[in-house]
Design a protein around this motif. Structure first.
Motif, PDB file in Angstrom:
ATOM      1  N   ARG A  56      -7.960   0.515   7.516  1.00 14.57           N
ATOM      2  CA  ARG A  56      -8.106  -1.222   9.079  1.00 14.57           C
ATOM      3  C   ARG A  56      -6.626  -1.364   8.513  1.00 14.57           C
ATOM      4  O   ARG A  56      -5.527  -0.987  10.110  1.00 14.57           O
ATOM      5  CB  ARG A  56      -9.208  -2.289   9.683  1.00 14.57           C
ATOM      6  CG  ARG A  56     -10.055  -1.887   9.797  1.00 14.57           C
ATOM      7  CD  ARG A  56     -11.320  -3.038  10.301  1.00 14.57           C
ATOM      8  NE  ARG A  56     -10.494  -4.250  11.270  1.00 14.57           N
ATOM      9  CZ  ARG A  56     -10.720  -3.789  12.282  1.00 14.57           C
ATOM     10  NH1 ARG A  56     -11.320  -2.677  12.630  1.00 14.57           N
ATOM     11  NH2 ARG A  56      -9.609  -4.738  13.669  1.00 14.57           N
ATOM     12  N   LYS A  57      -5.975  -1.444   7.937  1.00  9.56           N
ATOM     13  CA  LYS A  57      -4.931  -2.282   7.924  1.00  9.56           C
ATOM     14  C   LYS A  57      -3.501  -0.852   8.181  1.00  9.56           C
ATOM     15  O   LYS A  57      -2.634  -0.940   8.222  1.00  9.56           O
ATOM     16  CB  LYS A  57      -4.251  -2.939   6.102  1.00  9.56           C
ATOM     17  CG  LYS A  57      -2.924  -3.772   5.529  1.00  9.56           C
ATOM     18  CD  LYS A  57      -3.325  -4.478   4.868  1.00  9.56           C
ATOM     19  CE  LYS A  57      -1.667  -5.024   5.199  1.00  9.56           C
ATOM     20  NZ  LYS A  57      -2.010  -6.109   5.183  1.00  9.56           N
ATOM     21  N   ASP A  58      -4.094   0.494   7.093  1.00  9.17           N
ATOM     22  CA  ASP A  58      -3.541   1.520   7.714  1.00  9.17           C
ATOM     23  C   ASP A  58      -3.249   1.949   8.913  1.00  9.17           C
ATOM     24  O   ASP A  58      -2.372   2.542   9.210  1.00  9.17           O
ATOM     25  CB  ASP A  58      -4.013   2.726   6.918  1.00  9.17           C
ATOM     26  CG  ASP A  58      -3.612   2.497   5.596  1.00  9.17           C
ATOM     27  OD1 ASP A  58      -2.906   2.371   4.726  1.00  9.17           O
ATOM     28  OD2 ASP A  58      -4.553   2.234   4.297  1.00  9.17           O
ATOM     29  N   GLU A  59      -4.289   1.623   9.450  1.00  5.60           N
ATOM     30  CA  GLU A  59      -4.745   1.522  10.934  1.00  5.60           C
ATOM     31  C   GLU A  59      -3.710   1.292  11.746  1.00  5.60           C
ATOM     32  O   GLU A  59      -3.499   1.291  12.999  1.00  5.60           O
ATOM     33  CB  GLU A  59      -6.003   1.865  11.885  1.00  5.60           C
ATOM     34  CG  GLU A  59      -7.456   3.466  10.634  1.00  5.60           C
ATOM     35  CD  GLU A  59      -8.168   3.088  11.052  1.00  5.60           C
ATOM     36  OE1 GLU A  59      -9.307   1.942  11.821  1.00  5.60           O
ATOM     37  OE2 GLU A  59      -9.473   3.459  10.513  1.00  5.60           O
ATOM     38  N   ARG A  60      -3.196  -0.101  11.531  1.00  2.00           N
ATOM     39  CA  ARG A  60      -2.690  -0.859  12.203  1.00  2.00           C
ATOM     40  C   ARG A  60      -1.588  -0.785  11.863  1.00  2.00           C
ATOM     41  O   ARG A  60      -0.240  -0.572  12.790  1.00  2.00           O
ATOM     42  CB  ARG A  60      -3.029  -2.393  11.542  1.00  2.00           C
ATOM     43  CG  ARG A  60      -4.809  -3.183  12.404  1.00  2.00           C
ATOM     44  CD  ARG A  60      -4.209  -4.482  12.334  1.00  2.00           C
ATOM     45  NE  ARG A  60      -6.010  -4.656  12.706  1.00  2.00           N
ATOM     46  CZ  ARG A  60      -5.883  -6.078  13.478  1.00  2.00           C
ATOM     47  NH1 ARG A  60      -5.133  -7.153  12.639  1.00  2.00           N
ATOM     48  NH2 ARG A  60      -7.081  -6.340  13.724  1.00  2.00           N
ATOM     49  N   MET A  61      -0.643  -0.151  11.214  1.00  2.00           N
ATOM     50  CA  MET A  61       0.254   0.500  10.911  1.00  2.00           C
ATOM     51  C   MET A  61       0.867   1.217  11.817  1.00  2.00           C
ATOM     52  O   MET A  61       1.739   1.350  11.574  1.00  2.00           O
ATOM     53  CB  MET A  61       0.692   0.763   9.136  1.00  2.00           C
ATOM     54  CG  MET A  61       1.728   1.478   8.516  1.00  2.00           C
ATOM     55  SD  MET A  61       3.108   0.109   9.052  1.00  2.00           S
ATOM     56  CE  MET A  61       3.230  -1.142   7.539  1.00  2.00           C
ATOM     57  N   SER A  62      -0.064   2.589  10.983  1.00  2.00           N
ATOM     58  CA  SER A  62       0.663   3.257  12.381  1.00  2.00           C
ATOM     59  C   SER A  62       0.123   3.245  13.924  1.00  2.00           C
ATOM     60  O   SER A  62       0.831   3.958  15.176  1.00  2.00           O
ATOM     61  CB  SER A  62      -0.819   4.448  12.505  1.00  2.00           C
ATOM     62  OG  SER A  62      -1.210   5.065  11.102  1.00  2.00           O
ATOM     63  N   ARG A  63      -0.634   1.666  14.243  1.00  2.00           N
ATOM     64  CA  ARG A  63      -0.671   1.222  15.721  1.00  2.00           C
ATOM     65  C   ARG A  63       0.662   0.898  16.099  1.00  2.00           C
ATOM     66  O   ARG A  63       1.173   1.032  17.051  1.00  2.00           O
ATOM     67  CB  ARG A  63      -1.699   0.179  15.951  1.00  2.00           C
ATOM     68  CG  ARG A  63      -2.883   1.405  16.154  1.00  2.00           C
ATOM     69  CD  ARG A  63      -4.425   0.607  16.633  1.00  2.00           C
ATOM     70  NE  ARG A  63      -3.523  -0.405  17.407  1.00  2.00           N
ATOM     71  CZ  ARG A  63      -5.065  -1.641  17.204  1.00  2.00           C
ATOM     72  NH1 ARG A  63      -5.828  -1.720  15.300  1.00  2.00           N
ATOM     73  NH2 ARG A  63      -4.767  -2.665  18.370  1.00  2.00           N
ATOM     74  N   ALA A  64       1.167   0.005  15.124  1.00  2.00           N
ATOM     75  CA  ALA A  64       2.519  -0.539  15.193  1.00  2.00           C
ATOM     76  C   ALA A  64       3.431   0.037  14.971  1.00  2.00           C
ATOM     77  O   ALA A  64       4.441   0.252  15.898  1.00  2.00           O
ATOM     78  CB  ALA A  64       2.593  -1.382  13.416  1.00  2.00           C
ATOM     79  N   GLU A  65       3.361   1.585  14.784  1.00  2.00           N
ATOM     80  CA  GLU A  65       4.853   2.646  14.534  1.00  2.00           C
ATOM     81  C   GLU A  65       5.139   2.602  15.973  1.00  2.00           C
ATOM     82  O   GLU A  65       5.914   3.007  16.474  1.00  2.00           O
ATOM     83  CB  GLU A  65       4.705   3.421  12.941  1.00  2.00           C
ATOM     84  CG  GLU A  65       5.137   2.458  11.534  1.00  2.00           C
ATOM     85  CD  GLU A  65       4.410   3.444  10.882  1.00  2.00           C
ATOM     86  OE1 GLU A  65       4.805   3.708  10.020  1.00  2.00           O
ATOM     87  OE2 GLU A  65       3.451   4.762  10.993  1.00  2.00           O
ATOM     88  N   VAL A  66       3.485   3.530  16.122  1.00  2.00           N
ATOM     89  CA  VAL A  66       3.779   3.679  17.991  1.00  2.00           C
ATOM     90  C   VAL A  66       4.327   2.225  18.855  1.00  2.00           C
ATOM     91  O   VAL A  66       5.100   2.943  19.468  1.00  2.00           O
ATOM     92  CB  VAL A  66       2.453   4.278  17.752  1.00  2.00           C
ATOM     93  CG1 VAL A  66       2.204   4.590  19.899  1.00  2.00           C
ATOM     94  CG2 VAL A  66       1.958   5.264  17.317  1.00  2.00           C
TER      95      VAL A  66
END
Length: 551
Positions: A56-66
């Motif tokens: 979930r932390k990796d997924e949140r990082m990807s969302r944050a970059e978007v």
């Protein structure tokens, strides 16, 4: 969205006989049969590497970059408020996740890059009315933690105290609870990234800093003051507009001879600022007779420390800290530097022994006798303008004024000087020099620079239209507009930096009679003749007496 990508294999249909034969073989090979087509061999799935499923932390990082990209578009469109809101939400999205990423090092790098990109937009004002060519500044890393407190890990107490007892240091080291709390922070997820990044960059400047500290009689451990202040970022700017690797405010920088005008801000020159910082620290040590008090005064100004000592009667930073008479940021400033010193001197215990340090900067220096564009300097040294600016962070624009001591890559000074002789001093702001490549002639060079062969021939006596490779062609041009003054006070991060107590200009004073924990040999020889003694408690009357002798 997590998905598995496998190679696509195209096969022709098999007859029943061929399928049966293939099923009976042990080696996976399809036997030669007379009926049906033979398929392309399909790689077995067990040989295909399966990527780890993102947490979930990796997924949140990807969302944050978007979210950052969306915010950047808003910023460039002038919608600053909504852009900053998106930036805040992007960082909160990552920070509020408690899961562990698949690859910690890769995740930390992505997060640092995200914060840096947000800061560059916020500080430089990209898309929000900044002038073309406006210079960027870096955020001072210490701003984020100066006003915070962190828990103590009781398990590290014995280890740290043993380290302090066994560590050789010119600067006295202590393992107080405040120091332990920051060691705990810098050992954690966020803090470790900060200290590792700073140590990597330290490789660029360590030989120069070490030399200057030794020449000025300052303990070598004060290199970690620069790490705490800026993380060795020459163009770091704090929330309170202190600037450079050693975080001088304008008044203090001017007091120590650092030039600041429309073209140059020498607070951002690593070598000149290091010299100024060393002399300032030496003056503060002579004033207070104690390195810890000198460090505190470097942060909040000698006047604040003087008043705190007078109010309490104690010339001891830990006593002043416990009584709450120093600014909160200053109370944490000394333990932060001690924590970084202890950890860096015991790297194996804190996972810092595998750091690959950046190579030391090597350059030649020349004092310019005329205003010169960096484009011309880049032409003559064979470097990009960005490379010249990296060696000269004190330059605020793409020009270097007369009298500026220019740094160029090691070994390029002879070609620079020879090329400058071809360009009149009055033309060095606008003219260029081109080194020809095979197949170029005057016509092709003229097209490249938007001029005519006749113009080139007029200023290149002795050159013909047919040029040999490596020939230097002077290219006349129109001067650029005069630069506007750039003030680091414009570079103020929003949510991402906390207030730092500025170093306030104050009247210079003579050395006080306070005793010290350590006096470096060089300082004794050149500036003082005192003997190091343990610190003692001083009564208010004694302090007042010393102050009256200073006037």
């Amino acid at each position: 969205v997590w998905a598995l990508s496998l190679p696509v294999v195209h096969a022709q249909p098999l007859s029943f006989a061929a399928r049966a034969a293939a099923a009976e073989t042990d080696d996976g090979k399809v036997p030669d049969v007379s009926t049906g087509a033979i398929p392309t061999v399909v790689p077995p799935l067990v040989n295909q590497p399966f990527p780890a499923k993102p947490t979930r932390k990796d997924e949140r990082m990807s969302r944050a970059e978007v979210m950052f990209e969306e915010g950047r578009k808003l910023y460039q469109a002038g919608n600053v408020a909504d852009a900053r809101k998106l930036f805040d939400e992007a960082l909160d999205l990552v920070l509020n996740s408690k899961a562990d990423p698949v690859d910690r090092a890769h995740f930390d790098k992505r997060f640092e890059e995200l914060v840096a990109k947000i800061h560059r937009l916020d500080v430089a004002g990209l898309g929000a009315g900044a002038a073309p060519g406006e210079e960027n500044f870096d955020k001072a890393p210490i701003d984020d933690i100066l006003s915070l407190t962190f828990p103590i890990d009781p398990k590290i107490k014995p280890m740290v105290r043993d380290e302090v007892a066994a560590t050789v240091s010119q600067l006295p080291l202590e393992a107080t609870d405040a120091v332990l709390s920051f060691i705990n922070y810098f050992s954690g997820e966020r803090g470790r990234g900060t200290i590792r990044a700073g140590l990597r960059r330290a490789g660029r400047y360590k030989p120069m800093i070490s030399r200057i500290l030794d020449e000025e009689g300052i303990p070598q451990e004060f290199i970690f003051l620069a790490q705490a202040e800026s993380g060795f970022l020459p163009r770091a700017v704090s929330y309170m507009s202190a600037g450079g690797m050693w975080q001088f405010i304008r008044g203090r920088g001017a007091e120590y001879g650092l030039r600041q005008d429309a073209y140059v801000d020498e607070r951002f020159d690593p070598e000149l600022a290091t010299r100024a910082a060393a002399r300032h620290l030496r003056d503060l040590y002579h004033q207070f007779g104690d390195w810890y008090l000198a460090i505190a005064a470097y942060n909040c100004g000698p006047g604040n420390v003087d008043r705190a000592v007078e109010k309490t009667g104690y010339a001891d930073v830990w006593e002043l800290r416990s009584r709450g008479v120093l600014p909160l940021e200053t109370s944490n400033y000394v333990p932060i530097i001690l924590a970084m010193t202890i950890m860096s001197k015991n790297p194996k215990n804190y996972g810092l022994d595998d750091i690959i340090y950046e190579e030391p900067l090597q350059y030649d220096t020349v004092e310019l006798n005329a205003m010169t564009s960096l484009a011309l300097i880049a032409d003559l040294t064979g470097q990009p303008v960005s490379g010249i600016k990296e060696l000269n962070p004190a330059l605020l624009k793409d020009v270097a004024p007369a009298g500026y001591r220019l740094h160029v890559p090691k070994g390029t000074l002879p070609s620079l000087m020879a090329g400058l002789e071809l360009v009149p001093e009055s033309k060095r702001l606008a003219w260029r020099v081109h080194r020809t490549e095979p197949g170029e002639d005057m016509a092709s060079v003229a097209r490249q620079f938007g001029t005519t062969p006749a113009n080139l021939l007029a200023v290149n006596a002795g050159l013909k239209e047919d040029l040999h490779p490596g020939a230097l062609v002077v290219v006349p041009g129109a001067p650029p507009p005069a630069p506007r003054a750039v003030s680091a006070s414009r570079a103020r991060p929003t949510k991402y930096a906390r207030s730092k107590a500025p170093v306030r200009p104050a009247a210079r004073s003579t050395a006080r009679s306070a005793t010290s924990r350590f006096v470096p040999a060089a300082a004794v020889k050149t500036t003082a003749k005192t003997t190091a003694k343990p610190p003692v408690r001083k009564a208010a009357t004694t302090i007042a007496g010393n102050r009256s002798r200073r006037g």
